[in-house]
Design an enzyme around this catalytic site. Structure first.
Site, PDB file in Angstrom:
ATOM      1  N   ASN A 214       4.524   7.122  -1.764  1.00  0.00           N
ATOM      2  CA  ASN A 214       3.420   7.902  -2.346  1.00  0.00           C
ATOM      3  C   ASN A 214       3.460   9.321  -1.810  1.00  0.00           C
ATOM      4  O   ASN A 214       4.106   9.600  -0.803  1.00  0.00           O
ATOM      5  CB  ASN A 214       2.077   7.290  -1.933  1.00  0.00           C
ATOM      6  CG  ASN A 214       1.859   5.943  -2.546  1.00  0.00           C
ATOM      7  OD1 ASN A 214       2.380   4.956  -2.055  1.00  0.00           O
ATOM      8  ND2 ASN A 214       1.116   5.891  -3.630  1.00  0.00           N
TER       9      ASN A 214
ATOM     10  N   HIS B 186      -2.869   7.893  -8.357  1.00  0.00           N
ATOM     11  CA  HIS B 186      -1.929   7.292  -7.392  1.00  0.00           C
ATOM     12  C   HIS B 186      -0.525   7.766  -7.780  1.00  0.00           C
ATOM     13  O   HIS B 186       0.060   7.261  -8.739  1.00  0.00           O
ATOM     14  CB  HIS B 186      -2.089   5.772  -7.505  1.00  0.00           C
ATOM     15  CG  HIS B 186      -1.182   4.921  -6.676  1.00  0.00           C
ATOM     16  ND1 HIS B 186      -1.646   4.106  -5.653  1.00  0.00           N
ATOM     17  CD2 HIS B 186       0.159   4.701  -6.718  1.00  0.00           C
ATOM     18  CE1 HIS B 186      -0.649   3.431  -5.124  1.00  0.00           C
ATOM     19  NE2 HIS B 186       0.465   3.773  -5.751  1.00  0.00           N
TER      20      HIS B 186
ATOM     21  N   ARG C  67      -0.358  -0.645   3.249  1.00  0.00           N
ATOM     22  CA  ARG C  67      -0.018  -1.613   2.199  1.00  0.00           C
ATOM     23  C   ARG C  67       1.158  -1.105   1.354  1.00  0.00           C
ATOM     24  O   ARG C  67       2.284  -1.551   1.515  1.00  0.00           O
ATOM     25  CB  ARG C  67      -1.268  -1.902   1.350  1.00  0.00           C
ATOM     26  CG  ARG C  67      -1.161  -3.108   0.441  1.00  0.00           C
ATOM     27  CD  ARG C  67      -0.349  -2.894  -0.812  1.00  0.00           C
ATOM     28  NE  ARG C  67      -0.838  -1.794  -1.646  1.00  0.00           N
ATOM     29  CZ  ARG C  67      -0.138  -1.323  -2.686  1.00  0.00           C
ATOM     30  NH1 ARG C  67       1.032  -1.824  -3.018  1.00  0.00           N
ATOM     31  NH2 ARG C  67      -0.598  -0.306  -3.394  1.00  0.00           N
ATOM     32  N   ASP C  68       0.913  -0.117   0.506  1.00  0.00           N
ATOM     33  CA  ASP C  68       1.997   0.388  -0.353  1.00  0.00           C
ATOM     34  C   ASP C  68       3.124   0.943   0.524  1.00  0.00           C
ATOM     35  O   ASP C  68       4.311   0.767   0.234  1.00  0.00           O
ATOM     36  CB  ASP C  68       1.444   1.503  -1.260  1.00  0.00           C
ATOM     37  CG  ASP C  68       2.292   1.750  -2.494  1.00  0.00           C
ATOM     38  OD1 ASP C  68       3.507   1.514  -2.431  1.00  0.00           O
ATOM     39  OD2 ASP C  68       1.741   2.181  -3.523  1.00  0.00           O
TER      40      ASP C  68
ATOM     41  N   CYS D   2       7.095   0.453  -4.588  1.00  0.00           N
ATOM     42  CA  CYS D   2       6.977  -0.943  -4.994  1.00  0.00           C
ATOM     43  C   CYS D   2       8.364  -1.585  -4.998  1.00  0.00           C
ATOM     44  O   CYS D   2       9.286  -1.052  -5.620  1.00  0.00           O
ATOM     45  CB  CYS D   2       6.344  -1.023  -6.382  1.00  0.00           C
ATOM     46  SG  CYS D   2       6.247  -2.708  -6.986  1.00  0.00           S
TER      47      CYS D   2
ATOM     48  N   HIS E 173       3.437   8.433  -6.943  1.00  0.00           N
ATOM     49  CA  HIS E 173       4.641   8.288  -6.107  1.00  0.00           C
ATOM     50  C   HIS E 173       5.431   9.591  -6.245  1.00  0.00           C
ATOM     51  O   HIS E 173       5.434  10.232  -7.299  1.00  0.00           O
ATOM     52  CB  HIS E 173       5.434   7.046  -6.533  1.00  0.00           C
ATOM     53  CG  HIS E 173       4.796   5.793  -6.007  1.00  0.00           C
ATOM     54  ND1 HIS E 173       5.153   5.225  -4.799  1.00  0.00           N
ATOM     55  CD2 HIS E 173       3.778   5.036  -6.481  1.00  0.00           C
ATOM     56  CE1 HIS E 173       4.398   4.167  -4.567  1.00  0.00           C
ATOM     57  NE2 HIS E 173       3.545   4.026  -5.580  1.00  0.00           N
TER      58      HIS E 173
END
Ligand code: HMG
Ligand code: MG
Length: 300
Positions: A248, A206, A16-17, A239, A208
């Protein structure tokens, strides 16, 4: 002397990310192969796709098919920004949702086209209903440390937004350093406070890795008692609405760190690298993570 958690859960966010920010359109079959290889490596919780507007994030427009064909091993989480997203996700068979909102109003406006307050008020009845229906709900709190538009975010502002979601009854807070501006001191301070103020829900960090402080931030958060981290195989992603943000922390690099200090995850490092290797030819950029590079050198 501090003590570290003995077991840690890595929530894989690569599909996803990781992929949402990828320029090449990745075939659905390839995304599913990536997800399934990650599951076989021992990942039990994963963000597999998102039910967002295909105009905003075209890469995620195959979410219905992903949900129809994904192997239902462990927890498959899908991102949903609004009622339409939740409705589509439920129809597609999802039962674990991640709602997302930025502490920074400007970021939230760029990401979801709403102010932070509007997003919270939109999500309140949605989360309420999801909890009545006994779904798993994760709240992703973006720009918890810093916003690419507004700059540094006061700790109290992040804690106040987190509290709103805790009061709604979410199961998990995933608290994000969206543009990779956190440092170990700030990470320790925020996560220690979150663990203290909200002892009864899952707290996930989370990070990055824009400035390569991701692993240091993970270590500092472990010291604060955090035992759940979102990571992305291959260090993919970012994002699309956070300018300058990169992927990430890589799952394989986080795993190496955790293994080296005897923290158990139940995940096989080589199998994660093999999963990255399968998806790598489809990506627009080479994968440069430390453990994947070593894996490639060894397999030559
Ligand atoms: P909008 O344009 O304000 O939407 O976008 P709207 O409510 O005005 O609706 C416009 C059209 O979109 C309508 O269709 C709706 O039906 C449709 P039309 O009538 O024009 O044909 N629509 C939808 N379609 C599919 N799925 C939906 C949906 N909702 C409305 N769910 C919206 C608002 C929220 C939809 C848009 O801004 C959006 O999709 N944003 C998503 C952005 C995104 O995915 N960002 C990345 C994920 S967050 C992230 O990466 C951060 C995180 O990793 C943590 C961190 O690192 O910080 C989690
Ligand atoms: Mg993210």
């Amino acid at each position: 002397m501090y003590s570290l958690p003995k077991n840690v859960t890595l929530i894989e966010v690569g599909p996803r990310d990781g992929l949402q920010n990828e320029k090449n359109s990745i075939p659905t079959d390839q995304k599913l192969a990536f997800i399934h290889s990650l599951q076989q490596a021992g990942i039990h919780e994963m963000e597999v796709t998102s039910f967002v507007s295909p105009k905003w994030v075209p890469q995620m427009s195959d979410s219905k098919e992903i949900m129809a064909r994904v192997s239902k091993q462990g927890r498959q989480i899908v991102l949903t920004p609004n009622a339409r997203g939740v409705e589509n996700a439920l129809k597609a068979g999802a039962d674990s949702m991640a709602v997302f909102v930025g502490v920074s109003d400007t970021f939230n406006q760029h990401n979801i086209n709403r102010s932070t307050t509007e997003s919270v008020e939109t999500l309140r009845p949605i989360v309420h209903q999801l909890k009545i229906d006994q779904r798993f709900v994760r709240a992703c709190i973006s720009t918890a440390f810093h916003c690419p538009y507004e700059g540094f975010i006061p700790l109290e502002q992040t804690l106040a937004l987190c509290k709103k979601f805790v009061d709604m009854g979410v199961d998990e807070l995933s608290v994000a350093d969206t543009d990779g501006m956190a440092n170990p001191l700030a990470s320790y301070t925020l996560f220690r406070e979150l663990k203290k103020q909200f002892p009864n829900i899952l707290i996930t960090a989370h990070f990055h890795d824009t400035r390569k402080l991701g692993l240091a931030n993970i270590y500092a958060s472990l010291q604060a008692g955090v035992d759940r981290f979102d990571t992305s195989a291959g260090g993919l992603g970012g994002c699309p609405f956070a300018p300058g943000a990169t992927g990430n922390v890589a799952t394989e690099d986080a795993l190496y760190l955790l293994q080296s200090i005897n923290v158990e995850t139940g995940i096989d490092l080589d199998k994660i690298c093999a999963a990255v290797d399968e998806v790598a030819p489809y990506l627009s950029r080479p994968i440069e993570t430390a453990m994947y590079n070593l894996y490639k050198r060894r397999s030559k």
